[in-house]
Write a protein that holds these residues in place. Structure first.
Motif: not given
Ligand code: C2O
Ligand code: CU
Length: 492
Positions: A121, A124-128, A148, A150-152, A154, A174
């Motif tokens: 990822n 700039s935002a969490p995603t999945s 949770r 996948v954070e930026p 990660e 997300h």
């Protein structure tokens, strides 16, 4: 998100509703037969579409590179990142992409393969990533309830066996309305070599979507009018594989192309119609038992749905036009604007013999006697939020996450009666399992429930490894899903 402007708009909608005498509590009104006494919405007109002139091109789209030489394993690297793309040629704009492109690369594999996706990822935002339609193990489903996001910065490795052949797709789960709307989606084609017996000239994936762009600058723009809030935002430019609609492809008459079509739009319905040629549906999400000619009424693809089609021109020199025909998906909203999507232009070469399509494509056993029967009522209601009333979408009268969980047993069949208690269509999608609609053997994971309609489906809560756990079901108009029309089946 509840900006001042939004609240003012909501108050305007509510004013219109109360003026018609249909106010709060509609979600609990008895369904069926109340003849449109639901909420009568004033949706406002749809924004006119930009209609590109026919342009010569192709339907090609990059395929993800399999980095693992071992047979039986497809391993790909996939990165979500912001990148410049051109929805209108010559006008770059920043979209959210997989590997720099919209749609993301097409993933190709065979049934029985293990798919490994090393996901990174860089947004700039969490995603999945959710694997729409694939029967993955619960922890690989990419829906936020399991793990949770996948954070930026990660990475996450998705790994699962591909149990079914068909046309599937991948997208974030997300803030999906926003993230899919910005360009995050791609196709997964899972082939069954033993079932691919129809000779075709070419196989192509067609990802249908829409974006709202400024017609002068080509920049992505957002829509937040009342229509967008009720029906989900629709763009003013239709895309086929991320490029403007109305691409013109040179063909030879009689030579069939196999199209795997995905509706990846967040809210738009595509009613596909063709003139001048022949179109046969051989699959939806998976292969059908028998081929079905697509007649003049067309083929409706609600968001999330797919079609596996054979298309060909009948005569040398003829043109097949495949278009999005007008469709009214909310009572009183007015039909969507028609637009041409693709043209196949046959050259002067004498026609090839059209494909010989077997009368039976495969046999699909009917699902057995249900162990349980449930009712799933898709509704809408008014809520008080910080002193203002807001529209929210519901399942059985409650909005996610307050909808009580249902608890099917792994290895059982259930019958669900999907009841649409509203004046607009909602595409129902269940994660992780497939179902059949009463009276049909087609294997599906998404079905449109038209305004005020009821549909009975039999769901195969199969007992494979990883089947147990929490699975989402929701409306695939992503605005509705994110605004309450989502619930959980806890498979035990
Ligand atoms: Cu294609 Cu829950 O989604
Ligand atoms: Cu909906």
């Amino acid at each position: 998100m509840a900006t001042r402007k939004t609240l003012v708009l909501w108050q305007a909608i509510l004013g219109a509703l109360f003026a018609t005498g249909c106010g709060a509590g509609m979600g609990s009104m008895p369904h069926g037969g109340d003849g449109g006494m639901g909420m009568s919405h004033d949706f406002g007109p749809a924004e006119p579409l930009i209609e590109p002139a026919p342009w010569p091109g192709s339907l090609d789209h990059p395929v993800a590179v399999d980095a693992d030489p071992a047979p039986g394993v497809v391993a790909i690297d996939l990165t979500a990142r912001a990148a410049e793309v051109e929805f209108l040629p010559g006008h770059p704009t920043t979209a959210w992409t997989f590997d720099g492109m919209v749609p993301g690369p097409t993933i190709e594999a065979r049934v029985g393969d293990t798919l490994v996706v090393r996901f990174r990822n860089e947004l700039s935002a969490p995603t999945s990533i959710h694997w729409h339609g694939l029967r993955v193990p619960n922890g690989m489903d990419g829906a936020a309830i399991h793990s949770r996001p996948v954070e930026p910065g990660e990475t996450f490795e998705y790994r699962f066996p591909l149990l079914d052949a068909g046309t599937f797709w991948y997208h974030p789960h997300h803030r999906s309305n926003e993230e899919v709307g910005r360009g995050l989606y791609g196709v997964i084609v899972v082939r069954d070599p033993s079932a691919e017996t129809i000779a075709t000239r070419a196989e192509e994936t067609l990802v249908l979507s829409d974006v709202r762009v400024d017609a002068n600058t080509g920049q992505l723009a957002s829509s937040s009018d009342t229509r967008a809030m009720m029906m989900g935002p629709e763009g003013n430019l239709l895309l086929v594989n991320g490029r403007p609609s109305n691409v013109e492809v040179a063909v030879r008459a009689g030579e069939a192309r196999r199209w795997r079509v995905v509706n990846a739009a967040t809210s738009r319905y595509f009613l596909l119609q063709q003139t001048g040629g022949t179109m046969v549906r051989i699959g939806g999400e998976q292969l059908l038992a028998r081929p079905e000619p697509v007649g003049g009424g067309g083929l409706l693809l609600a968001p999330g749905m797919r079609a596996d089609l054979l298309v060909w021109a009948n005569a040398p020199g003829s043109t097949v036009v495949v278009r999005a025909a007008p469709y009214e998906r909310a009572m009183g909203s007015g039909p969507s604007q028609a637009a041409d999507l693709v043209r196949l232009v046959a050259d002067a070469t004498p026609a090839a013999t059209p494909p010989d399509i077997p009368a039976t494509l495969r046999s699909i056993p009917a699902l057995g006697t249900p162990a349980a029967t449930r009712e799933v009522v898709l509704g809408e209601t008014m809520m008080m939020m910080g002193g203002s009333s807001m529209m929210s979408f519901t399942i059985n009268g409650r909005s996610f996450p307050d909808v009580p969980e249902v608890e099917p047993s792994a290895g059982s069949i259930e019958e669900w009666n999907l009841v649409n208690d509203t004046d607009m269509d909602h595409p129902f999608h269940l994660h992780g399992f497939s179902f059949q609609v009463a009276g049909s053997d087609e294997v599906r994971d998404t079905i449109n429930v038209a305004a005020r309609e009821q549909i009975r489906v039999r769901i195969d809560f199969d007992g494979r490894d990883g089947a147990k756990g929490e699975w989402l079901y929701h409306c695939h108009i992503l605005e509705h899903a994110e605004n309450g029309m989502t619930a959980v089946a806890l498979v035990r």
